[in-house]
Write a protein that holds these residues in place. Structure first.
Motif, PDB file in Angstrom:
ATOM      1  N   LEU A  25       6.921 -13.716 -30.786  1.00 63.04           N
ATOM      2  CA  LEU A  25       7.433 -12.346 -30.741  1.00 63.04           C
ATOM      3  C   LEU A  25       6.324 -11.316 -30.870  1.00 63.04           C
ATOM      4  CD1 LEU A  25      10.551 -12.800 -33.048  1.00 63.04           C
ATOM      5  CD2 LEU A  25      10.381 -13.096 -30.569  1.00 63.04           C
ATOM      6  N   GLY A  26       5.137 -11.744 -31.252  1.00 58.81           N
ATOM      7  CA  GLY A  26       4.027 -10.812 -31.415  1.00 58.81           C
ATOM      8  C   GLY A  26       2.816 -11.525 -31.965  1.00 58.81           C
ATOM      9  N   ALA A  27       1.788 -10.745 -32.357  1.00 54.65           N
ATOM     10  CA  ALA A  27       0.558 -11.317 -32.910  1.00 54.65           C
ATOM     11  C   ALA A  27       0.016 -10.388 -33.986  1.00 54.65           C
ATOM     12  CB  ALA A  27      -0.487 -11.532 -31.817  1.00 54.65           C
ATOM     13  N   ILE A  28      -0.413 -10.983 -35.101  1.00 59.56           N
ATOM     14  CA  ILE A  28      -0.989 -10.241 -36.216  1.00 59.56           C
ATOM     15  C   ILE A  28      -2.294 -10.915 -36.610  1.00 59.56           C
ATOM     16  CG2 ILE A  28      -0.712  -9.586 -38.647  1.00 59.56           C
ATOM     17  CD1 ILE A  28       2.253  -9.382 -38.210  1.00 59.56           C
ATOM     18  N   GLY A  29      -3.298 -10.106 -36.924  1.00 59.34           N
ATOM     19  CA  GLY A  29      -4.588 -10.643 -37.353  1.00 59.34           C
ATOM     20  C   GLY A  29      -5.291  -9.667 -38.267  1.00 59.34           C
ATOM     21  N   SER A  30      -6.464 -10.060 -38.714  1.00 56.97           N
ATOM     22  CA  SER A  30      -7.240  -9.199 -39.607  1.00 56.97           C
ATOM     23  C   SER A  30      -7.582  -7.883 -38.907  1.00 56.97           C
ATOM     24  CB  SER A  30      -8.519  -9.913 -40.042  1.00 56.97           C
ATOM     25  OG  SER A  30      -9.358  -9.042 -40.761  1.00 56.97           O
ATOM     26  N   ALA A  31      -7.586  -6.805 -39.674  1.00 57.38           N
ATOM     27  CA  ALA A  31      -7.909  -5.489 -39.112  1.00 57.38           C
ATOM     28  C   ALA A  31      -9.406  -5.213 -39.131  1.00 57.38           C
ATOM     29  CB  ALA A  31      -7.176  -4.397 -39.878  1.00 57.38           C
ATOM     30  N   SER A  32     -10.156  -5.937 -39.957  1.00 53.75           N
ATOM     31  CA  SER A  32     -11.579  -5.616 -40.126  1.00 53.75           C
ATOM     32  C   SER A  32     -12.509  -6.791 -39.871  1.00 53.75           C
ATOM     33  CB  SER A  32     -11.819  -5.085 -41.546  1.00 53.75           C
ATOM     34  OG  SER A  32     -11.371  -6.015 -42.517  1.00 53.75           O
ATOM     35  N   ASN A  33     -12.034  -8.011 -40.039  1.00 56.87           N
ATOM     36  CA  ASN A  33     -12.888  -9.182 -39.862  1.00 56.87           C
ATOM     37  C   ASN A  33     -12.614  -9.843 -38.513  1.00 56.87           C
ATOM     38  OD1 ASN A  33     -13.944  -8.836 -42.475  1.00 56.87           O
ATOM     39  ND2 ASN A  33     -12.259  -9.993 -43.368  1.00 56.87           N
ATOM     40  N   PHE A  34     -13.696 -10.017 -37.736  1.00 63.47           N
ATOM     41  CA  PHE A  34     -13.570 -10.623 -36.412  1.00 63.47           C
ATOM     42  C   PHE A  34     -14.463 -11.858 -36.323  1.00 63.47           C
ATOM     43  CE2 PHE A  34     -12.071  -6.388 -35.797  1.00 63.47           C
ATOM     44  CZ  PHE A  34     -11.134  -6.457 -34.784  1.00 63.47           C
ATOM     45  N   LYS A  35     -14.070 -12.782 -35.473  1.00 64.02           N
ATOM     46  CA  LYS A  35     -14.858 -13.987 -35.242  1.00 64.02           C
ATOM     47  C   LYS A  35     -15.158 -14.121 -33.753  1.00 64.02           C
ATOM     48  CE  LYS A  35     -10.654 -16.793 -35.080  1.00 64.02           C
ATOM     49  NZ  LYS A  35      -9.873 -17.866 -35.738  1.00 64.02           N
ATOM     50  N   ILE A  36     -16.182 -14.889 -33.452  1.00 61.68           N
ATOM     51  CA  ILE A  36     -16.587 -15.131 -32.067  1.00 61.68           C
ATOM     52  C   ILE A  36     -16.162 -16.556 -31.716  1.00 61.68           C
ATOM     53  CG2 ILE A  36     -18.505 -15.108 -30.437  1.00 61.68           C
ATOM     54  CD1 ILE A  36     -19.990 -13.645 -32.937  1.00 61.68           C
ATOM     55  N   VAL A  37     -15.307 -16.685 -30.727  1.00 63.98           N
ATOM     56  CA  VAL A  37     -14.844 -18.003 -30.276  1.00 63.98           C
ATOM     57  C   VAL A  37     -15.634 -18.383 -29.028  1.00 63.98           C
ATOM     58  CG1 VAL A  37     -12.872 -19.360 -29.501  1.00 63.98           C
ATOM     59  CG2 VAL A  37     -12.552 -17.564 -31.221  1.00 63.98           C
ATOM     60  N   MET A  38     -16.320 -19.529 -29.080  1.00 61.95           N
ATOM     61  CA  MET A  38     -17.177 -19.951 -27.975  1.00 61.95           C
ATOM     62  C   MET A  38     -16.793 -21.344 -27.485  1.00 61.95           C
ATOM     63  SD  MET A  38     -20.910 -18.565 -29.248  1.00 61.95           S
ATOM     64  CE  MET A  38     -20.713 -19.152 -30.923  1.00 61.95           C
ATOM     65  N   LEU A  89     -19.659 -16.101 -36.901  1.00 58.57           N
ATOM     66  CA  LEU A  89     -19.393 -14.823 -37.555  1.00 58.57           C
ATOM     67  C   LEU A  89     -20.609 -13.917 -37.397  1.00 58.57           C
ATOM     68  CD1 LEU A  89     -17.723 -16.052 -40.865  1.00 58.57           C
ATOM     69  CD2 LEU A  89     -16.595 -15.252 -38.778  1.00 58.57           C
ATOM     70  N   PHE A  90     -20.345 -12.641 -37.102  1.00 55.97           N
ATOM     71  CA  PHE A  90     -21.422 -11.666 -36.941  1.00 55.97           C
ATOM     72  C   PHE A  90     -22.205 -11.508 -38.237  1.00 55.97           C
ATOM     73  CE2 PHE A  90     -18.695 -10.079 -33.454  1.00 55.97           C
ATOM     74  CZ  PHE A  90     -19.644 -10.008 -32.438  1.00 55.97           C
ATOM     75  N   THR A  91     -23.540 -11.381 -38.107  1.00 58.63           N
ATOM     76  CA  THR A  91     -24.360 -10.980 -39.246  1.00 58.63           C
ATOM     77  C   THR A  91     -24.165  -9.496 -39.515  1.00 58.63           C
ATOM     78  OG1 THR A  91     -25.988 -12.661 -38.641  1.00 58.63           O
ATOM     79  CG2 THR A  91     -26.688 -10.956 -40.186  1.00 58.63           C
ATOM     80  N   GLU A  92     -24.227  -8.706 -38.473  1.00 60.34           N
ATOM     81  CA  GLU A  92     -23.906  -7.275 -38.524  1.00 60.34           C
ATOM     82  C   GLU A  92     -23.071  -6.962 -37.286  1.00 60.34           C
ATOM     83  OE1 GLU A  92     -27.226  -4.724 -38.998  1.00 60.34           O
ATOM     84  OE2 GLU A  92     -27.983  -5.730 -40.794  1.00 60.34           O
ATOM     85  N   PRO A  93     -21.757  -6.862 -37.437  1.00 61.84           N
ATOM     86  CA  PRO A  93     -20.892  -6.676 -36.267  1.00 61.84           C
ATOM     87  C   PRO A  93     -21.026  -5.288 -35.667  1.00 61.84           C
ATOM     88  CG  PRO A  93     -19.617  -6.526 -38.283  1.00 61.84           C
ATOM     89  CD  PRO A  93     -21.007  -6.941 -38.694  1.00 61.84           C
ATOM     90  N   PRO A  94     -20.665  -5.134 -34.404  1.00 66.37           N
ATOM     91  CA  PRO A  94     -20.603  -3.803 -33.785  1.00 66.37           C
ATOM     92  C   PRO A  94     -19.621  -2.907 -34.539  1.00 66.37           C
ATOM     93  CG  PRO A  94     -20.394  -5.541 -32.138  1.00 66.37           C
ATOM     94  CD  PRO A  94     -20.290  -6.201 -33.469  1.00 66.37           C
ATOM     95  N   SER A  95     -19.783  -1.612 -34.370  1.00 60.11           N
ATOM     96  CA  SER A  95     -18.938  -0.664 -35.101  1.00 60.11           C
ATOM     97  C   SER A  95     -17.478  -0.734 -34.650  1.00 60.11           C
ATOM     98  CB  SER A  95     -19.473   0.760 -34.913  1.00 60.11           C
ATOM     99  OG  SER A  95     -19.544   1.080 -33.523  1.00 60.11           O
ATOM    100  N   ILE A  96     -17.256  -1.053 -33.381  1.00 55.55           N
ATOM    101  CA  ILE A  96     -15.897  -1.115 -32.851  1.00 55.55           C
ATOM    102  C   ILE A  96     -15.709  -2.441 -32.122  1.00 55.55           C
ATOM    103  CG2 ILE A  96     -14.205  -0.053 -31.302  1.00 55.55           C
ATOM    104  CD1 ILE A  96     -15.624   2.601 -31.689  1.00 55.55           C
ATOM    105  N   LEU A  97     -14.654  -3.155 -32.474  1.00 52.11           N
ATOM    106  CA  LEU A  97     -14.334  -4.417 -31.815  1.00 52.11           C
ATOM    107  C   LEU A  97     -12.844  -4.467 -31.507  1.00 52.11           C
ATOM    108  CD1 LEU A  97     -16.420  -7.035 -33.846  1.00 52.11           C
ATOM    109  CD2 LEU A  97     -16.792  -6.348 -31.472  1.00 52.11           C
ATOM    110  N   TYR A  98     -12.519  -5.135 -30.401  1.00 57.30           N
ATOM    111  CA  TYR A  98     -11.126  -5.335 -30.008  1.00 57.30           C
ATOM    112  C   TYR A  98     -10.927  -6.799 -29.644  1.00 57.30           C
ATOM    113  CZ  TYR A  98     -10.574  -0.266 -29.680  1.00 57.30           C
ATOM    114  OH  TYR A  98     -10.519   1.082 -29.978  1.00 57.30           O
TER     115      TYR A  98
END
Length: 360
Positions: free
Chosen positions: A220-233, A284-293
């Motif tokens: 019905l939808g998707a929910i995730g962290s608002a501030s922590n992002f990961k890189i899937v490779m 995981l980013f060492t220093e992530p970009p200011s804006i991620l989607y």
């Protein structure tokens, strides 16, 4: 004339050899890495599912909203279950009143026990007195028998009232427990019609509109962290054995074409995707970009090894995996580390060996 032709042919070949590109091996820092496609995803991202089927009554949040753990996100029509829960609650309240209230059934029995105890005490005293008189041959046998009978009847009545109290108490407790269980069950069923967030995060997607039919199989939808992002490779199966936790990873994103971000490998999934023949890893980013989607795409290079002062040549000068062409002809070499641009030469040539670029 024949000698002249041979001389011209030799000069032509010599001039052709001089026109070919040449390079000298160089000592440089060589970094070997594994390439991977990369996609940005929120940490703890999960899809929302309903545990009951029905009609979606309302989306209680909008895409992009922040939610706390336990917040209601979606409401499925729950009129019938809610009525059942209300009826179960009323039954529970009635059971509590019967067991604990001012007009409790047990209170009435307690009063009857009190009266029976008073009568028993009185009959016991009268019987004891009459028994002592009878033992002294005072009074009639009929009067003694009457006192004795009254004593035994009141004792039996007190015993019955106490048994009735215990039996009634047990029945009321059982009914109250059953009513409580029934209410808890209907409450759980009612709660199942409200979909709540399992984490503190952001609502990234809602797939259904009010009035649409929902089931337990479709998200019905998707929910995730608002501030922590990961890189899937995705890693090719031939390279997966080279990957280790905490390896440095260089990330480039299409949204940030002129920047390179650093990250570290945080997780390696052991299951291979049979369709793509790839393994999935996370960083995981060492220093992530200011804006991620979610869904931002890019490339990753996982650093496997580094070597200072390695003797290297451009990779296009290497032939058949272990040969180079010098001014004296083909030479077999031993290779070491390599990346997309340069390859290390361990033995076979020196820094002073000119190499000819292979013919196209």
């Amino acid at each position: 004339m024949q000698n002249l032709k041979i001389c011209l042919l030799f000069l032509l070949c010599l001039s052709c050899g001089k026109d070919r590109e040449k390079v000298l091996p160089q000592k440089t820092k060589l970094t070997s890495s594994v390439y991977a496609s990369a996609t940005i995803q929120p940490d703890s991202l999960y899809q929302i599912y309903a545990v009951v089927a029905g009609i979606l009554e309302d989306n209680l949040v909008e895409e992009g909203d922040l939610v706390r753990k336990g917040d209601a996100v979606l409401q499925i029509n729950d009129r019938a279950p809610k009525l059942n829960a209300d009826n179960a609650y009323l039954s529970l309240q009635q059971s509590k009143e019967n067991f604990q209230g001012d007009a409790a059934i047990l209170k009435e029995i307690e009063d009857e026990i009190y009266s029976a105890r008073l009568k028993f005490n009185n009959d016991s005293i009268n019987y004891s007195r009459q028994k002592r008189l009878w033992e002294q041959n005072i009074g009639s046998k009929a009067e003694f028998d009457t006192r004795k009978l009254a004593y035994e009847l009141s004792a039996n009545q007190l015993k019955q009232q106490r048994a009735r109290y215990a039996r009634t108490k047990y029945d009321l407790e059982t009914k109250m427990a059953q009513a409580r269980n029934s209410y808890s069950t209907t409450k759980i069923i009612t709660d199942d019609y409200t979909v709540n967030s399992k984490i503190n995060g952001r609502v990234y997607a809602l797939f259904k509109e009010p009035g649409e039919l929902v089931n337990t199989l479709e998200p019905l939808g998707a929910i995730g962290s608002a501030s922590n992002f990961k890189i899937v490779m995705l890693i090719d199966e031939v390279d997966i054995i080279k990957i280790k936790i905490d390896q440095l990873t260089l990330i480039t994103l299409d949204a940030y074409p002129k920047e390179v971000f650093t990250a570290k490998v945080s997780k390696i999934y052991p299951q291979k995707d049979e369709r793509s023949q790839t393994f999935t890893i996370e960083a995981l980013f060492t220093e992530p970009p200011s804006i991620l989607y979610p869904g931002l795409a890019g490339e990753g290079n996982i650093v496997i090894s580094e070597k200072e002062d390695a003797l290297t040549i451009p990779i296009e000068y290497l032939m058949d995996g272990n040969k180079v062409e010098t001014e004296e002809g083909l030479v077999r070499v031993e290779v070491g580390l390599k990346n997309l641009e340069r390859v290390e030469i361990i033995s076979g040539i020196t820094e002073k060996t000119f190499l000819l670029k292979p013919k196209g």
